[in-house]
Design a protein around this motif. Structure first.
Motif, PDB file in Angstrom:
ATOM      1  N   MET A  81       0.702  -1.608   0.066  1.00 14.91           N
ATOM      2  CA  MET A  81      -0.330   0.531   0.514  1.00 14.91           C
ATOM      3  C   MET A  81       1.200   0.989  -0.050  1.00 14.91           C
ATOM      4  SD  MET A  81      -3.139   0.720   0.355  1.00 14.91           S
ATOM      5  CE  MET A  81      -3.402   2.966  -0.129  1.00 14.91           C
ATOM      6  N   LEU A  82       0.961   1.906  -1.206  1.00 16.73           N
ATOM      7  CA  LEU A  82       1.527   3.641  -1.040  1.00 16.73           C
ATOM      8  C   LEU A  82       0.250   4.194  -0.307  1.00 16.73           C
ATOM      9  CD1 LEU A  82       3.765   2.570  -3.854  1.00 16.73           C
ATOM     10  CD2 LEU A  82       4.630   2.333  -1.383  1.00 16.73           C
TER      11      LEU A  82
ATOM     12  N   SER B  69       2.807  -1.053   3.841  1.00 15.97           N
ATOM     13  CA  SER B  69       2.529   0.460   3.828  1.00 15.97           C
ATOM     14  C   SER B  69       3.073   1.135   4.071  1.00 15.97           C
ATOM     15  CB  SER B  69       0.528   0.253   4.630  1.00 15.97           C
ATOM     16  OG  SER B  69       0.204   1.803   4.379  1.00 15.97           O
ATOM     17  N   ARG B  70       3.158   2.448   3.230  1.00  8.88           N
ATOM     18  CA  ARG B  70       3.866   3.008   3.081  1.00  8.88           C
ATOM     19  C   ARG B  70       3.164   5.070   3.324  1.00  8.88           C
ATOM     20  NH1 ARG B  70       8.940   2.493  -0.298  1.00  8.88           N
ATOM     21  NH2 ARG B  70       9.434   4.949   0.414  1.00  8.88           N
TER      22      ARG B  70
ATOM     23  N   PHE C  29      -6.616   4.968   4.512  1.00  8.16           N
ATOM     24  CA  PHE C  29      -7.045   3.440   3.487  1.00  8.16           C
ATOM     25  C   PHE C  29      -6.148   2.135   3.492  1.00  8.16           C
ATOM     26  CE2 PHE C  29      -8.278   7.006   0.645  1.00  8.16           C
ATOM     27  CZ  PHE C  29      -8.794   6.957  -0.325  1.00  8.16           C
ATOM     28  N   THR C  30      -5.105   2.352   4.811  1.00  5.73           N
ATOM     29  CA  THR C  30      -4.626   0.796   4.967  1.00  5.73           C
ATOM     30  C   THR C  30      -5.595   0.145   5.820  1.00  5.73           C
ATOM     31  OG1 THR C  30      -2.089   2.623   5.314  1.00  5.73           O
ATOM     32  CG2 THR C  30      -2.688   0.061   6.463  1.00  5.73           C
ATOM     33  N   GLY C  31      -6.164   0.359   6.278  1.00  3.88           N
ATOM     34  CA  GLY C  31      -6.629  -0.373   6.976  1.00  3.88           C
ATOM     35  C   GLY C  31      -7.925  -1.126   6.234  1.00  3.88           C
TER      36      GLY C  31
ATOM     37  N   SER D  53      -3.160   5.064  -3.366  1.00  2.00           N
ATOM     38  CA  SER D  53      -3.952   6.305  -2.657  1.00  2.00           C
ATOM     39  C   SER D  53      -3.682   7.692  -3.547  1.00  2.00           C
ATOM     40  CB  SER D  53      -4.105   5.915  -1.525  1.00  2.00           C
ATOM     41  OG  SER D  53      -3.631   6.161  -0.729  1.00  2.00           O
ATOM     42  N   GLY D  54      -4.775   7.840  -4.049  1.00  4.03           N
ATOM     43  CA  GLY D  54      -4.469   9.119  -4.835  1.00  4.03           C
ATOM     44  C   GLY D  54      -3.629   9.782  -5.699  1.00  4.03           C
TER      45      GLY D  54
END
Length: 389
Positions: A182-183, A222-223, A204-206, A247-248
């Motif tokens: 996850m970025l 996740s970063r 978003f990570t969750g 995300s984004g």
């Protein structure tokens, strides 16, 4: 691309990951690449189905000892007219013909007598010839070697895993679990604490972790990244997982760099924009080395829609899960439809629509499901339903 086509593309493009031998105790949630069959009889040995006395021949029976579950018998054959006290599940002595439950027998002076109490017979009346095999589980009564436990393509549930272990299978051949990186992009995003002016928490990570797990995958890392194309490019190149979720950075603004970076990396665009509201800027691409990149809009509700549209079916396909039709339910209430596309709206258990924008997640959280409404939908028509994590 239409919403149904985008969902189908994510579902049908990826092939199941390679299979690997996996310990049964670690296989829950994985998909079987080969059938699991019984490797040893179930039960594995003759044993007592009740607490009581194992007997041989006609009674009364002289008690010669005791056998508890998990303990070996003394090896001597049970002779006619003798008995041993026995616990449920205990190894049955050789020669035993039946087990008398405690409640069906009487013991006096180390002698066991079977009681019977049919209509018209006094409770104290005794039986000397027992019914053979009563309350005995013979080896292989439930399963014999070679019997199918679970077919290929079956998701290993806790019960499947337990049945496999009971049948002697220590390992299963299962598809490798897809991994996800996850970025989370955006100078405004923080990962902990209370956001200050102009800042927001990473939500978003969750969400992505839950959707990944539900589809049979595993969140690897996740970063959070700033709005910097160089940093994002390095993160894309260095991610070693099967799927990279960003995300984004998904639209055409000054801080949106993802599409250019993927094009420069010779990615193949599978989905590049979907005719839906919210979630229009979502995208899916395949890198030359086989990794997938799922792009989620930065607005929370739109990002949730995109994750359910592209990420979940993609991860499920990589995990080897067979495609299944999405549920359909009758939906009622007013909705602002999208001409030429679909409007995705929270819908409660009773089928009633709720209003939701592209930012707030409250309505989706309360409703629990989302309805996919085509532009021809009218109040009371059925609609495809998505379940939120």
């Amino acid at each position: 691309m239409s919403w149904p086509e985008a969902y189908a593309t994510a579902r049908d493009t990826a092939k199941p990951l390679a299979s690997e031998l996996t310990p049964v105790v670690e296989a829950t949630g994985r998909v079987l690449a080969a059938a699991v069959r019984c490797e040893r009889p179930v039960p594995a040995f003759d044993n007592a189905a009740m607490d009581g006395y194992a007997i041989a021949g006609d009674g009364p029976w002289t008690v010669r000892g005791r056998v508890l579950a998990g303990h070996a018998v003394d090896g001597e054959r049970l002779l006619p007219g003798t008995a041993v006290e026995i616990a449920t599940g205990a190894l049955l002595p050789a020669g035993a013909e039946a087990v008398l439950p405690y409640e069906d027998c009487r013991i006096e002076n180390n002698l066991v007598t079977e009681l019977r109490d049919p209509p018209g017979v006094r409770p104290a009346e005794a039986r000397t010839a027992p019914r053979r095999r009563r309350h005995i589980r013979r080896a292989g009564d439930a399963l014999s070697p070679g019997t199918l436990i679970a077919p290929a393509g079956r998701i290993v549930t806790a019960t499947v895993a337990a049945a496999a272990l009971q049948a002697g299978a220590e390992q299963v051949l299962a598809h490798r679990q897809p991994t996800v990186t996850m970025l989370v992009t955006g100078d405004e995003v923080i990962t902990e604490g209370t956001p200050g002016p102009g800042r927001v928490r990473d939500i978003f990570t969750g969400l992505v972790t839950a959707i990944t797990a539900r589809a049979g995958g595993r969140m690897e890392t996740s970063r959070r990244l700033p709005d910097d194309p160089g940093t994002l490019g390095e993160a894309l190149a260095g991610a070693c997982s099967d799927v990279i979720v960003v995300s984004g950075s998904s639209s055409a603004g000054a801080a949106d760099h993802l599409h250019r970076l993927l094009t420069e990396a010779n990615a193949t665009w599978l989905v590049r924009g979907v005719a839906c509201r919210p979630g229009h800027p979502q995208a899916l691409a395949a890198l030359p080395d086989g990794r997938f990149v799922a792009s989620l809009p930065g607005n929370p509700y739109a990002g949730l829609v995109a994750a359910l549209t592209l990420l979940e079916p993609l991860v499920a396909a990589l995990a080897g899960r067979p495609p299944t039709a999405l549920p359909v339910a009758t939906v009622t209430g007013p909705a602002k439809l999208m001409p030429g596309g679909v409007r995705i709206v929270p819908v409660g258990p009773g089928g009633d629509l709720a209003a939701a924008g592209s930012v707030g997640l409250h309505a989706a959280a309360v409703a629990g499901t989302l309805a996919v409404l085509p532009d021809a939908w009218t109040d009371g028509d059925p609609a495809v339903i998505l379940t939120v994590p």
